[in-house]
Design an enzyme around this catalytic site. Structure first.
Site, PDB file in Angstrom:
ATOM      1  N   GLU A  70      -1.384  -9.550   3.065  1.00 47.77           N
ATOM      2  CA  GLU A  70      -1.303 -10.179   4.384  1.00 47.77           C
ATOM      3  C   GLU A  70      -2.671 -10.605   4.911  1.00 47.77           C
ATOM      4  OE1 GLU A  70      -1.677  -5.696   5.275  1.00 47.77           O
ATOM      5  OE2 GLU A  70      -0.796  -7.003   3.732  1.00 47.77           O
TER       6      GLU A  70
ATOM      7  N   CYS B 204       0.838  -1.198   0.000  1.00 46.85           N
ATOM      8  CA  CYS B 204       0.000   0.000   0.000  1.00 46.85           C
ATOM      9  C   CYS B 204       0.880   1.258   0.000  1.00 46.85           C
ATOM     10  CB  CYS B 204      -0.968  -0.037   1.184  1.00 46.85           C
ATOM     11  SG  CYS B 204      -2.358   1.099   1.028  1.00 46.85           S
TER      12      CYS B 204
ATOM     13  N   HIS C 183      -3.445  -5.378   0.080  1.00 45.85           N
ATOM     14  CA  HIS C 183      -2.932  -5.919   1.350  1.00 45.85           C
ATOM     15  C   HIS C 183      -2.939  -7.452   1.304  1.00 45.85           C
ATOM     16  CE1 HIS C 183      -2.748  -2.179   3.752  1.00 45.85           C
ATOM     17  NE2 HIS C 183      -3.660  -1.772   2.892  1.00 45.85           N
TER      18      HIS C 183
END
Length: 547
Positions: free
Chosen positions: A521, A380, A519
């Protein structure tokens, strides 16, 4: 028929209700049941989207664009069930819904009260999707006795009475403190917590007691007697080296069996725990260690980057190495040379964030990784800072910056390589935003498709040229600088389907340098590590042999 497990907490906060809920969900799955997990938070914010990471930790984002509590990340990581907007609610959202209905006249002019209107709204939320799964696990945030939690406790009391007998079970998590001076494990705080719970009409069927070690049989019997639960329903939740040991640890303590007994499910299907045995084996039998520097702006609270820390752990499991993540405040690099801080690290990760603070430090971290050929993952804001660094130092755009934090300085204007996103395509419709819109829920949120360039590094990592990842941002890299940057070695290897929004950048002639606008993750799991984190840790492992 969906059965409901309501998880409450007592004595103190942060005992691990979210982890216990996630572990129970995983154990029920291991026995062949389907599950869904939900979080009911008593705070008055509509959602955690506008809360500081220092205040509440990270904001977890679902595929359908909800900004939620970080516990939903635990739920996903342990069960693999993708969370939805309907899996998280706060008092603020409940009251907002009630007041909207009142304004519309839905209550036919009646006086609006906590009981029944607020409690009914909570019950309606709990019942969403009833019948879709075998078990719905609902965690109530905060601790019993908190004034803001009373409507939720009353709602689940009513909900259990509305359903047939045996359809709802209550699990209460408490603390058993050990007093070293007297050498005693004290049960009184738990007794008082259960007494408080019973005073509002709730009685625990299962008692989960957080402690440093095992619960002696004498204390277990005492808890069972004074808290009115069966001795085999007093479960010890001992401290663990890794949260991913929790499912096996809770199974050894008999948590899943106690819950099934409370529902009178007999005989219970035998669990298949091979998935978690493999996870534990990878944790305990790591064959090396890699050091990863996380250069961020919320480093004082590790929960601010919870999903990143866990995704790195998952990448380590996949490569059978332990990842030692070390947090570095990006602001330090705005005053000092990053070299002494970053020497010896095998990889560098720059995560997301909002606002100007620390951004120049993140740019220097990206520059150090690019120039020293150290594996780099920018997420990001971390991608945006990498692009600005390349624009300044490779494409000679010395005033490259972002509309988020750069402004005019006299007659000298900055070059807005990163701009405020004003419109984009979501599904079959166009979304428009203004810079002065409300902050809450106005970002590009949720899952979006990206198209990867054939032959690119990311296409190799993912093993495909079409991916779907979760976003949470207001600012985008400007596509008009693509040609200029690609001439200098930074390729735009992933784009939105309409080709207007850069999703991924890479640096040529570098072992591993990738920036992503999304994102990744948020979708990583211990038994299914995200491809980017898996390959990022592999690159760090390869680099560790050279350092």
């Amino acid at each position: 028929m969906t059965r409901y497990v309501f998880i409450t907490g007592g004595v103190v906060s942060s005992l691990g209700k979210g982890l216990a809920s996630a572990a129970l969900g995983a154990l029920l799955q291991a026995r062949g049941f389907t599950v869904r997990l939900r979080k009911l938070d008593p705070y008055l914010n509509v959602d955690p989207g506008t809360m500081s990471p220092f205040e509440h930790g990270e904001v977890f984002v679902t595929d359908d664009g909800a900004e939620t509590d970080l516990d939903l990340g635990h739920y996903e990581r342990f069960t693999g069930v993708a969370a939805r907007k309907t899996d998280s609610v706060s008092s603020g959202r409940i009251y907002s819904n009630v007041l909207e209905k009142e304004r519309r006249g839905d209550y036919l002019g009646k006086t609006i009260q906590v009981i029944p209107h607020v409690t009914n709204e909570i019950k309606d939320f709990i019942a969403i999707g009833e019948g879709e799964v075998d078990f719905c696990l609902c965690e109530i945030g905060g601790t019993v006795g908190d004034i803001e939690g009373l409507p939720f406790f009353e709602a689940i009391r009513q909900f259990s009475q509305d359903r047939p007998r045996g359809q709802c079970v209550f699990m209460h998590l408490t603390l058993l403190p050990y007093i070293a001076a007297s050498g005693e494990l004290k049960t009184k705080p738990t007794q008082h917590s259960v007494k408080e719970l019973r005073s509002i009409g709730l009685a625990p069927d299962v008692l989960v007691c957080r402690s440093e070690g095992p619960i002696p049989e004498k204390e277990r019997e005492k808890l069972a007697l004074f808290c009115n639960v069966r001795p085999d329903s007093v479960i010890a939740a001992q401290d663990l080296k890794s949260i991913y040991q929790a499912p096996l640890a809770y199974h050894r303590e008999g948590l899943d069996q106690a819950v099934l007994d409370a529902f009178n499910i007999s005989p219970a299907p035998q669990p298949n725990l091979s998935r978690w045995e493999d996870v534990q084996d990878r944790i305990e039998r790591a064959e090396g260690q890699v050091r990863v520097a996380i250069v961020g702006k919320y480093t004082q609270l590790e929960d601010a980057y919870k999903s990143i820390a866990e995704a790195l752990t998952h990448g380590g499991m996949a490569n059978r190495v332990k990842v030692k993540a070390e947090w570095i405040d990006a602001e330090i690099f705005e005053r000092e040379d990053p070299s002494p801080y970053l020497e010896g690290f095998h990889a560098i990760l720059v995560p997301g964030g909002f606002g100007e603070r620390g951004t120049e430090g993140k740019i220097k971290a990206a520059q150090y990784a690019r120039e020293h050929k150290i594996p780099y993952l920018g997420i990001c804001l971390g991608m945006q800072m990498a692009v600005i660094e390349a624009a300044r130092n490779l494409a000679d755009m010395k005033n490259a910056g972002s509309e988020e934090f750069d402004h005019e300085a006299g007659e000298k204007r900055f070059t807005p390589v990163v701009y405020h996103l004003k419109e984009w395509v979501q599904g079959n419709h166009r979304v428009e935003r203004r810079q002065d819109d409300d902050k809450g829920g106005t970002m590009r949120l949720g899952a979006y498709t990206a198209c990867l360039s054939k032959g690119s590094k990311v296409a190799e990592v993912y093993g495909t040229t079409t991916i779907e990842e979760r976003h949470r941002h207001r600012y985008e890299v400007d596509i008009k600088y693509r040609e200029e940057l690609e001439k200098k070695g930074m390729t735009f290897s992933g784009l939105s389907p309409d080709g207007r929004l850069p999703e991924i950048v890479e640096v040529k002639d570098h072992p591993w340098f990738i920036g992503v606008q999304f994102h990744p993750e948020l979708k990583s799991k211990p038994f299914d590590p995200h491809p980017l984190f898996k390959d990022f840790v592999r690159a760090a492992k390869d680099n560790s042999r050279l350092v």
